[in-house]
Design an enzyme around this catalytic site. Structure first.
Site, PDB file in Angstrom:
ATOM      1  N   SER A  43       0.837  -1.190   0.000  1.00 38.89           N
ATOM      2  CA  SER A  43       0.000   0.000   0.000  1.00 38.89           C
ATOM      3  C   SER A  43       0.881   1.252   0.000  1.00 38.89           C
ATOM      4  CB  SER A  43      -0.960  -0.049   1.191  1.00 38.89           C
ATOM      5  OG  SER A  43      -2.030   0.847   1.022  1.00 38.89           O
ATOM      6  N   ASP A  59      -5.839  -3.634  -2.292  1.00 36.92           N
ATOM      7  CA  ASP A  59      -4.750  -3.307  -1.367  1.00 36.92           C
ATOM      8  C   ASP A  59      -4.106  -4.547  -0.750  1.00 36.92           C
ATOM      9  OD1 ASP A  59      -3.259  -2.315   0.892  1.00 36.92           O
ATOM     10  OD2 ASP A  59      -4.518  -0.531   0.866  1.00 36.92           O
TER      11      ASP A  59
END
Length: 325
Positions: free
Chosen positions: A44, A208
């Site tokens: 991320s 993510d």
């Protein structure tokens, strides 16, 4: 030569500020330049920081860029990034994400849960099943697309994402991973379920990598590393305070402890940087907010400096900085 791995965890815009503070401390106080790590694992927000390091951005310039301070004269990458203004983001409210509708699991996800139950993570699967968010993460990363080269950065840069079809973690940059342009791999790693739209790479969509683990540190096993430096903005002692973010921190901290044990069982000695109560207070509850980055940087820099100077951490960091010479 000491072989060093660097793990940069999830944490949004605020997490990037935490990365920048810790890496600046390591360069300034210890002499460890994060750009020289043999392997960088980014998840991320950590995928953005790791990519900038592999593009040659120094930790001190990364810190300066975060707080809009003057850059050194030779950092063309950040100067080009500074020319673009990313679109404003809505406040990040974790509780609202939990209310997002879920699509039913498909046959691939069910098959993975049945055939590989020990590798199947229900939390990752649930987040992969969330309805897509309305923000386009690739729009946020448009400047990154302009500065990337034709190939994958070197040395190793591993970017973690989760495939929506079956909730499986995919580590872009490893030999067995699908080929992807760097900006799309970073976009996939940053596509927070329910907040950003998933990112398509080839025939599959991804969300993510923090859905699997906010750090994914254990992917460094089996790489012949001696030391791992883990920067984990979403971990740290959350105590028993109520709230979604505190629960996320406790969950992240449990996963991280498990990953550190796995690394140490593999012979990799590990130093972990995670925000304490003071840094968490400055970070607040909106990890996408840019309002208090100066305070986050200041508190994180001081706390990271104290941790880096502690006896156990200092010895490992000196070894990482000296590379065993």
């Amino acid at each position: 030569m000491t072989r060093v791995g660097l793990v940069l965890g999830a944490g949004g815009v605020v997490g990037q500020a935490y990365h920048a503070a810790v890496l600046a401390v390591l360069q300034h106080d210890v002499g460890f330049d994060a750009r020289t790590a043999d392997v960088i694992v980014g998840t991320s927000a950590g995928s953005i920081t790791g990519t900038l390091l592999r593009f040659g951005v120094s930790p001190e310039d990364l810190a300066a860029w975060t707080v809009k301070a003057p850059l050194s004269g030779d950092d063309g990458v950040l100067r080009r990034l500074a020319e673009t203004t990313p679109p404003e983001l809505d406040p990040f409210r974790p509780l609202s994400l939990l209310r997002r509708p879920l699509r039913p699991p498909g046959r691939h996800m069910v098959a993975r849960a049945v055939t590989r139950p020990l590798r199947f993570r229900p939390v990752a699967a649930g987040m992969a099943l969330m309805a897509p968010g309305r923000h386009d993460i690739l729009e946020q990363l448009s400047a990154l697309r302009e500065i990337e080269g034709p190939g994958w950065p070197t040395p190793d840069l591993w970017i973690c994402a989760v495939r929506r079809r079956d909730g499986r973690r995919v580590v872009f940059g490893r030999p067995e991973a699908p080929e992807a342009p760097i900006h799309r791999a970073v976009g996939a790693s940053c596509a927070v379920p329910g907040y950003f739209a998933p990112v398509w790479i080839g025939r599959h969509s991804y969300v993510d990598g923090g859905a699997h683990s906010p750090t994914n540190a254990a992917v460094l096993r089996g790489q012949g590393l001696d030391v791992a430096v883990v920067v984990a903005p979403m971990s740290g002692p959350a105590g028993w305070h109520p709230g979604v973010l505190s629960s996320v921190r406790r969950y992240s901290d449990r996963l991280l402890r498990r990953e550190v044990r796995a690394l140490e069982a593999d012979g990799v000695r590990t130093v972990v940087f995670a925000p304490g109560p003071g840094e968490q207070q400055a970070m607040g509850t909106d990890m996408m907010s840019r309002r208090r980055l100066d305070e986050v940087m200041q508190r994180s820099f001081l706390a990271a400096g104290a941790h880096a100077a502690s006896p156990g951490a200092a010895a490992l960091l000196r070894e990482a900085a000296g590379r065993g010479e």
